[in-house]
Write a protein that holds these residues in place. Structure first.
Motif, PDB file in Angstrom:
ATOM      1  N   ALA A  94       0.825  -1.210   0.000  1.00 46.45           N
ATOM      2  CA  ALA A  94       0.000   0.000   0.000  1.00 46.45           C
ATOM      3  C   ALA A  94       0.858   1.258   0.000  1.00 46.45           C
ATOM      4  O   ALA A  94       0.560   2.239  -0.696  1.00 46.45           O
ATOM      5  N   ALA A  95       1.960   1.245   0.768  1.00 49.01           N
ATOM      6  CA  ALA A  95       2.851   2.403   0.793  1.00 49.01           C
ATOM      7  C   ALA A  95       3.530   2.611  -0.560  1.00 49.01           C
ATOM      8  O   ALA A  95       3.682   3.749  -1.019  1.00 49.01           O
ATOM      9  N   TRP A  97       2.330   1.766  -3.526  1.00 48.75           N
ATOM     10  CA  TRP A  97       1.314   2.350  -4.408  1.00 48.75           C
ATOM     11  C   TRP A  97       1.080   3.819  -4.078  1.00 48.75           C
ATOM     12  O   TRP A  97       0.902   4.646  -4.983  1.00 48.75           O
ATOM     13  N   SER A  98       1.074   4.151  -2.807  1.00 48.98           N
ATOM     14  CA  SER A  98       0.746   5.516  -2.383  1.00 48.98           C
ATOM     15  C   SER A  98       1.779   6.509  -2.884  1.00 48.98           C
ATOM     16  O   SER A  98       1.435   7.545  -3.475  1.00 48.98           O
ATOM     17  N   TRP A  99       3.047   6.248  -2.664  1.00 47.02           N
ATOM     18  CA  TRP A  99       4.033   7.239  -3.079  1.00 47.02           C
ATOM     19  C   TRP A  99       4.142   7.335  -4.591  1.00 47.02           C
ATOM     20  O   TRP A  99       4.401   8.415  -5.144  1.00 47.02           O
TER      21      TRP A  99
END
Length: 444
Positions: A94-95, A97-99
Motif C-alpha cells: 500500500a505504501a 502504491w501511495s508514493w
C-alpha cells in the motif's frame, strides 16, 4: 646410477633438506601441469587433466537467533533490510502504491499548471489539430489529383474559411432581420407566461410575481459592476482572440502541409527501442481523431438539417441561426445538443406559444434519440466509441479547465488517449514501415 629422493648414494647419505627440496620441485611441476591442462582442455601436461569435483549446493543459512529471543524469520524477497521485514507485506504494498500515485499526481498537477500558463498557445494548437483532422482528407484528395502540397493545402484552407465566413454572414443577416418580429412576439409571450403562472398549477399572485421581478432587478443592479468589469475584460481579450485566430490559421496550414515531417522529427527524439511503438500508437491515434471529427461533422449536419426542417415547417423565426447553433452544439456530445435544443424550444415558446414549443421539444428529443442510438454507433463505430460516463466527466473537466473550448476538445482528447493507451499496451511486434531499409550483416 642416480638414487631416488629419500635414498642414499653409495658412500654419501642425502640430507633431509635436499629431500624436501626435491619434493617441493615435484609438487610445483604437478601444479604447473594441472594449470596448463585447465587452460587448454585436451592437452596433457604430464600430470593429466584435473577434473573439477561437483560442489554441493549451499545449505540455507539458519535463522539468526538474537540474544534472549526467538529465531527471526528469513527476509521476504521483496524486502531489503530487517526493518522492512518487521512491516506487514500488505502495508508495504500500500505504501509503494501511495508514493507512486503521489508522484503521478504531482506530475499531473505541474503539467496542468504549465498548460494553464500557456493556454493561449495550447488552445489554438488543439483547435488547429481538430481542423487539420477535418480537412486532411480533402488535402489528400487534391494530392492524388497531382496538386502540389502547398497549393492543395492553401486551396482547402481558403475554401474552409470562405464556408465559415459565408455561414456567419447568413446567420447575422437573418438574425438582424428577425429581431423586430421576435421582440414583438416576446412581449406577448411573456404575458402568456405570466398568465400561466397565475392560472396554472403554481397559482402565483400579482404580489408574488412583482416581488420576484423586483428581486431580479435588484440582483442586476447589485451585480452591474461585476457584469461591466466582465464586459471590459472581454473587450480586453479581443487582441488575444485575434492572436489565437492567426495562430490557428498558421498552425492548421503547416499541420496539413508538413504534418508527416513534424511527426517524424518528434519520433526521432525518442530512444531507438521506443520509436516504432510510439509511431504506431501515434498513427492509430491520428486515424481515430480523423474518424471522430468526420463522424461528428456528419452527425451534426444531420441533426441541424432535421431540426431546421421542422423549424421552417412550423414557421419558427431564426430557423437558419438555430440550425447553425444545433450544428455547433453537436460537437459537444450530450450537453451541446441539449442546450441548443433548449434554445430552439424557448424561441418557439416565445414566438408561437406552448403548442409549437411542445412540438419542437418532441422533434429535438426524437433527433437526439436517433443520434444516440443509430447515427453515432453506425457512423463512428467501435473504434471511437466512448462510455457516456467518460464523456460527461471529460466535458465537466474541460469546462472547469478551459471553458467552452475545453468542453469542445475534451471528448476527442479522450478518444485519442484511449486509442494510444490501448495500442501501447497491446504487446505485439510492430509492423515494419514500407519505406524501411533492412541492412543485413555480411557472412563471416
Amino acid at each position: 646410477m642416480p638414487a631416488r629422493a629419500g635414498t642414499a648414494t653409495v658412500g654419501r647419505p642425502i640430507p633431509p633438506w635436499e629431500v624436501r627440496l626435491r619434493r617441493f620441485e615435484q609438487l610445483r611441476a604437478r601444479i604447473r601441469n594441472a594449470y596448463a591442462s585447465g587452460r587448454s582442455p585436451g592437452s596433457s601436461g604430464g600430470a593429466g587433466p584435473v577434473r573439477s569435483r561437483p560442489t554441493a549446493a549451499p545449505e540455507p543459512a539458519p535463522a539468526s537467533t538474537p540474544a534472549g529471543g526467538e529465531p527471526v524469520a528469513d527476509l521476504h524477497p521483496s524486502t531489503s533490510s530487517r526493518d522492512d521485514a518487521d512491516v506487514p507485506h500488505a502495508l508495504r504494498i500500500a505504501a509503494a502504491w501511495s508514493w507512486r500515485l503521489i508522484v503521478i499526481g504531482l506530475v499531473a498537477w505541474a503539467l496542468l499548471r504549465v498548460v494553464g500558463t500557456i493556454r493561449i498557445v495550447i488552445i489554438p494548437l488543439a483547435i488547429a489539430l481538430l481542423l487539420s483532422a477535418l480537412l486532411a482528407p480533402l488535402v489528400s484528395l487534391l494530392l492524388r489529383a497531382r496538386f502540389p502540397r502547398s497549393l492543395a493545402t492553401a486551396v482547402v484552407l481558403v475554401a474552409g474559411l470562405a464556408a465559415v465566413v459565408g455561414t456567419l454572414t447568413l446567420v447575422v443577416n437573418e438574425f438582424i432581420q428577425g429581431v423586430p418580429d421576435l421582440s414583438r412576439n416576446a412581449t406577448s409571450g411573456i404575458r402568456q407566461i405570466q398568465e400561466w403562472l397565475k392560472t396554472g398549477p403554481l397559482h402565483l399572485s400579482d404580489n408574488q410575481l412583482n416581488s420576484y421581478i423586483e428581486q431580479g432587478e435588484q440582483w442586476i443592479n447589485e451585480n452591474t459592476q461585476a457584469l461591466t468589469s466582465g464586459a471590459v475584460s472581454t473587450a480586453a481579450t479581443v487582441a488575444e482572440l485575434l492572436t489565437g485566430a492567426l495562430l490557428v490559421l498558421f498552425a492548421t496550414f503547416f499541420f496539413l502541409r508538413d504534418g508527416e515531417k513534424i511527426w517524424r522529427f518528434l519520433v526521432r527524439l525518442l530512444p531507438l527501442a521506443a520509436r516504432w511503438r510510439v509511431d504506431d500508437a501515434g498513427r492509430a491515434s491520428w486515424a481515430t481523431l480523423v474518424a471522430y471529427v468526420r463522424a461528428t461533422v456528419l452527425v451534426a449536419f444531420i441533426d441541424a438539417v432535421g431540426i431546421g426542417i421542422f423549424l421552417v415547417i412550423f414557421d419558427i423565426p431564426f430557423a437558419f441561426p438555430l440550425a447553425a447553433l444545433v450544428f455547433l452544439g453537436a460537437f459537444i456530445p450530450i450537453v451541446g445538443a441539449t442546450l441548443s435544443g433548449a434554445v430552439a424550444v424557448l424561441v418557439a415558446l416565445v414566438d408561437s406559444g406552448w403548442v409549437s414549443a411542445l412540438i419542437i421539444l418532441g422533434v429535438v428529443i426524437g433527433v437526439q434519440q436517433v443520434e444516440g442510438h443509430i447515427l453515432q454507433p453506425l457512423i463512428m463505430g467501435r473504434a471511437v466509441a466512448i462510455h457516456p460516463l467518460a464523456v460527461i466527466v471529460g466535458i465537466a473537466a474541460g469546462v472547469v479547465l478551459a471553458g467552452i473550448v475545453g468542453a469542445l476538445v475534451s471528448v476527442p482528447l479522450i478518444a485519442v488517449l484511449n486509442t494510444a493507451v490501448r495500442r501501447l499496451a497491446h504487446r505485439r511486434p510492430p509492423e515494419v514501415p514500407p519505406d524501411a531499409v533492412v541492412v543485413a550483416a555480411k557472412a563471416p
